[in-house]
Write a protein that holds these residues in place. Structure first.
Motif, PDB file in Angstrom:
ATOM      1  N   ALA A  29       0.812  -1.216   0.000  1.00 14.64           N
ATOM      2  CA  ALA A  29       0.000   0.000   0.000  1.00 14.64           C
ATOM      3  C   ALA A  29       0.850   1.273   0.000  1.00 14.64           C
ATOM      4  N   PRO A  30       1.822   1.424   0.918  1.00 20.26           N
ATOM      5  CA  PRO A  30       2.645   2.637   0.845  1.00 20.26           C
ATOM      6  C   PRO A  30       3.503   2.709  -0.410  1.00 20.26           C
ATOM      7  N   ASP A  31       3.900   1.573  -0.962  1.00 23.39           N
ATOM      8  CA  ASP A  31       4.625   1.601  -2.241  1.00 23.39           C
ATOM      9  C   ASP A  31       3.758   2.236  -3.326  1.00 23.39           C
ATOM     10  N   ASP A  32       2.474   1.831  -3.378  1.00 23.63           N
ATOM     11  CA  ASP A  32       1.575   2.364  -4.398  1.00 23.63           C
ATOM     12  C   ASP A  32       1.306   3.851  -4.178  1.00 23.63           C
ATOM     13  N   CYS A  33       1.097   4.236  -2.932  1.00 23.61           N
ATOM     14  CA  CYS A  33       0.822   5.654  -2.646  1.00 23.61           C
ATOM     15  C   CYS A  33       2.042   6.519  -2.945  1.00 23.61           C
ATOM     16  N   GLU A  34       3.217   6.014  -2.611  1.00 25.73           N
ATOM     17  CA  GLU A  34       4.442   6.751  -2.931  1.00 25.73           C
ATOM     18  C   GLU A  34       4.588   6.892  -4.445  1.00 25.73           C
ATOM     19  N   ALA A  35       4.273   5.841  -5.198  1.00 28.65           N
ATOM     20  CA  ALA A  35       4.385   5.914  -6.659  1.00 28.65           C
ATOM     21  C   ALA A  35       3.469   6.986  -7.216  1.00 28.65           C
ATOM     22  N   ALA A  36       2.226   7.048  -6.720  1.00 26.32           N
ATOM     23  CA  ALA A  36       1.299   8.078  -7.198  1.00 26.32           C
ATOM     24  C   ALA A  36       1.801   9.477  -6.846  1.00 26.32           C
ATOM     25  N   ALA A  37       2.349   9.629  -5.642  1.00 19.74           N
ATOM     26  CA  ALA A  37       2.875  10.935  -5.237  1.00 19.74           C
ATOM     27  C   ALA A  37       4.082  11.334  -6.083  1.00 19.74           C
ATOM     28  N   LEU A  38       4.979  10.393  -6.338  1.00 11.00           N
ATOM     29  CA  LEU A  38       6.152  10.691  -7.163  1.00 11.00           C
ATOM     30  C   LEU A  38       5.743  11.021  -8.593  1.00 11.00           C
ATOM     31  N   TRP A  39       4.716  10.336  -9.087  1.00  9.81           N
ATOM     32  CA  TRP A  39       4.204  10.659 -10.426  1.00  9.81           C
ATOM     33  C   TRP A  39       3.733  12.114 -10.476  1.00  9.81           C
ATOM     34  N   LEU A  40       3.049  12.551  -9.426  1.00  8.14           N
ATOM     35  CA  LEU A  40       2.608  13.942  -9.391  1.00  8.14           C
ATOM     36  C   LEU A  40       3.785  14.905  -9.298  1.00  8.14           C
ATOM     37  N   VAL A  41       4.765  14.570  -8.491  1.00 11.16           N
ATOM     38  CA  VAL A  41       5.951  15.426  -8.396  1.00 11.16           C
ATOM     39  C   VAL A  41       6.596  15.603  -9.767  1.00 11.16           C
ATOM     40  N   GLU A  42       6.635  14.514 -10.526  1.00 13.66           N
ATOM     41  CA  GLU A  42       7.294  14.542 -11.831  1.00 13.66           C
ATOM     42  C   GLU A  42       6.415  15.095 -12.946  1.00 13.66           C
ATOM     43  N   GLU A  43       5.107  14.853 -12.878  1.00 14.73           N
ATOM     44  CA  GLU A  43       4.241  15.108 -14.027  1.00 14.73           C
ATOM     45  C   GLU A  43       3.148  16.137 -13.811  1.00 14.73           C
ATOM     46  N   ALA A  44       2.946  16.639 -12.606  1.00 18.45           N
ATOM     47  CA  ALA A  44       1.802  17.516 -12.350  1.00 18.45           C
ATOM     48  C   ALA A  44       1.808  18.772 -13.214  1.00 18.45           C
ATOM     49  N   GLU A  45       2.970  19.381 -13.353  1.00 20.20           N
ATOM     50  CA  GLU A  45       3.053  20.620 -14.139  1.00 20.20           C
ATOM     51  C   GLU A  45       2.640  20.374 -15.586  1.00 20.20           C
ATOM     52  N   ALA A  46       3.177  19.311 -16.182  1.00 24.27           N
ATOM     53  CA  ALA A  46       2.855  19.019 -17.581  1.00 24.27           C
ATOM     54  C   ALA A  46       1.420  18.544 -17.738  1.00 24.27           C
ATOM     55  N   ARG A  47       0.928  17.768 -16.790  1.00 24.33           N
ATOM     56  CA  ARG A  47      -0.400  17.176 -16.913  1.00 24.33           C
ATOM     57  C   ARG A  47      -1.514  18.128 -16.512  1.00 24.33           C
ATOM     58  N   PHE A  48      -1.315  18.887 -15.437  1.00 26.09           N
ATOM     59  CA  PHE A  48      -2.388  19.711 -14.886  1.00 26.09           C
ATOM     60  C   PHE A  48      -2.117  21.207 -14.940  1.00 26.09           C
ATOM     61  N   GLY A  49      -0.912  21.600 -15.352  1.00 24.81           N
ATOM     62  CA  GLY A  49      -0.598  23.015 -15.444  1.00 24.81           C
ATOM     63  C   GLY A  49      -0.250  23.654 -14.123  1.00 24.81           C
ATOM     64  N   THR A  50       0.006  22.859 -13.099  1.00 24.78           N
ATOM     65  CA  THR A  50       0.376  23.386 -11.793  1.00 24.78           C
ATOM     66  C   THR A  50       1.267  22.374 -11.091  1.00 24.78           C
ATOM     67  N   SER A  51       2.222  22.867 -10.318  1.00 22.75           N
ATOM     68  CA  SER A  51       3.084  21.984  -9.526  1.00 22.75           C
ATOM     69  C   SER A  51       2.724  22.060  -8.044  1.00 22.75           C
ATOM     70  N   ARG A  52       1.635  22.761  -7.716  1.00 23.31           N
ATOM     71  CA  ARG A  52       1.196  22.918  -6.332  1.00 23.31           C
ATOM     72  C   ARG A  52       0.464  21.655  -5.908  1.00 23.31           C
ATOM     73  N   LEU A  53       0.920  20.990  -4.841  1.00 16.70           N
ATOM     74  CA  LEU A  53       0.369  19.708  -4.441  1.00 16.70           C
ATOM     75  C   LEU A  53      -0.077  19.723  -2.980  1.00 16.70           C
ATOM     76  N   ALA A  54      -1.061  18.883  -2.689  1.00 24.53           N
ATOM     77  CA  ALA A  54      -1.497  18.623  -1.319  1.00 24.53           C
ATOM     78  C   ALA A  54      -1.884  17.150  -1.243  1.00 24.53           C
ATOM     79  N   ILE A  55      -2.018  16.658  -0.019  1.00 27.42           N
ATOM     80  CA  ILE A  55      -2.306  15.240   0.175  1.00 27.42           C
ATOM     81  C   ILE A  55      -3.245  15.086   1.350  1.00 27.42           C
ATOM     82  N   GLY A  56      -3.969  13.982   1.384  1.00 29.61           N
ATOM     83  CA  GLY A  56      -4.841  13.735   2.522  1.00 29.61           C
ATOM     84  C   GLY A  56      -5.483  12.375   2.439  1.00 29.61           C
TER      85      GLY A  56
END
Length: 305
Positions: free
Chosen positions: A131-158
């Motif tokens: 479970a934490p491996d999968d959640c970390e992968a999703a978070a790292l994907w956002l760190v790497e791809e959020a700007e290109a995919r969503f137009g923002t690098s601002r992130l939050a989690i919960g």
């Protein structure tokens, strides 16, 4: 140390507290599955989550060699201002990202953010660290791809319950990788912070089957990746802890709030009266007030420079 619980309670209208008390008096208290057979029965009986309009975009993302399914919501009112990574609860052994669809659709539109729900692998078929491996992968994907995919690098989690535990475990992994500063805040609802039964709070849930299903194979469950209460908690983003005054995990959350603060983090604790575990998922005005408070806190965090 002594303190009055009344001093910790969130200020909510008296009529909402009265309504919540009446709701819980009329509600039959449940319990979690106590064996794998009961777990399979509970999974089979769990209702299908209601569809949202527009629906989630389903895809599989990859980072650090791990592929994980996600459900993505985009705001209806324009391009997203930030991206929120939401992690569902369910004791590490039940649930799915789809169970958060209604909340995530509302959150996306209310805050004008993109919301990504993680479909992490469940125990006991996939125990820790899946479970934490999968959640970390999703978070790292956002760190790497959020700007290109969503137009923002601002992130939050919960997340809620086990999802809150996994959210904090994910932040600890990201801090150790040197990328946690990309996250503006963490909204953590009634997490389980000690799975080792070493603390008074942890001992209250020591006999629960979900602990055995998720981490029963681990000799030392004080590992921070399993029980974040034992971690070096320094260098984390601001956190909001939400818990009910009747939650079996209340003491766990009070302890974590103190440890986060002692480690130098910005932490806010909100204890809601007359509320048991999971209360923000219940149909009460008090639950709606608590979720509105989470929304406001997240809005403030993602708006800050």
């Amino acid at each position: 140390m002594r303190f009055a619980m009344e001093a910790l309670l969130a200020d909510v209208p008296a009529e909402q507290v009265a309504e919540a008390r009446a709701f819980y008096r009329s509600r039959v208290a449940g319990r979690g599955p106590a064996s794998f057979e009961e777990l399979k029965e509970a999974r089979a009986k769990k209702p299908v989550p209601r569809a949202t309009v527009p629906p989630a975009v389903e895809e599989t993302v990859e980072a650090a060699g791990v592929r994980v399914p996600v459900r993505i919501f985009l705001p209806a009112g324009g391009p997203p201002r930030a991206v929120y990574l939401g992690i569902h609860g369910g004791g590490f052994y039940m649930g799915s990202a789809a169970q958060g669809d209604e909340r995530h659709r509302e959150l996306a539109d209310a805050l004008r953010i993109a919301v990504v729900g993680v479909d992490y692998r469940l125990a006991p078929e996939h125990p820790w660290p899946a479970a934490p491996d999968d959640c970390e992968a999703a978070a790292l994907w956002l760190v790497e791809e959020a700007e290109a995919r969503f137009g923002t690098s601002r992130l939050a989690i919960g997340g809620s319950s086990a999802g809150a535990t996994l959210a904090l475990a994910t932040l600890l992994r990201l801090r150790d990788r040197g990328v946690v500063d990309r996250f503006a805040g963490a909204a953590l609802r009634f997490g389980t912070w000690d799975l080792s039964a070493r603390t008074p709070g942890g001992r209250l849930i020591a006999d629960e089957y979900f602990l055995q299903a998720y981490a029963g194979h681990v000799a030392d469950r004080t590992l921070p990746d399993i029980s974040p209460l034992y971690a070096d908690l320094s260098g984390l983003p601001p956190a909001l802890l939400v818990v009910g005054s009747e939650d079996v995990l209340l003491e766990d959350n009070l302890t974590l709030a103190g440890r986060l603060s002692a480690a130098g983090n910005d932490v806010e604790l909100r204890v809601y009266p007359a509320s048991p575990h999971g209360f923000t998922g219940h149909p009460t005005a008090l639950a709606a007030t608590a979720l509105d408070g989470v929304n406001s806190w997240l809005r403030d965090r993602i708006s800050r420079p």
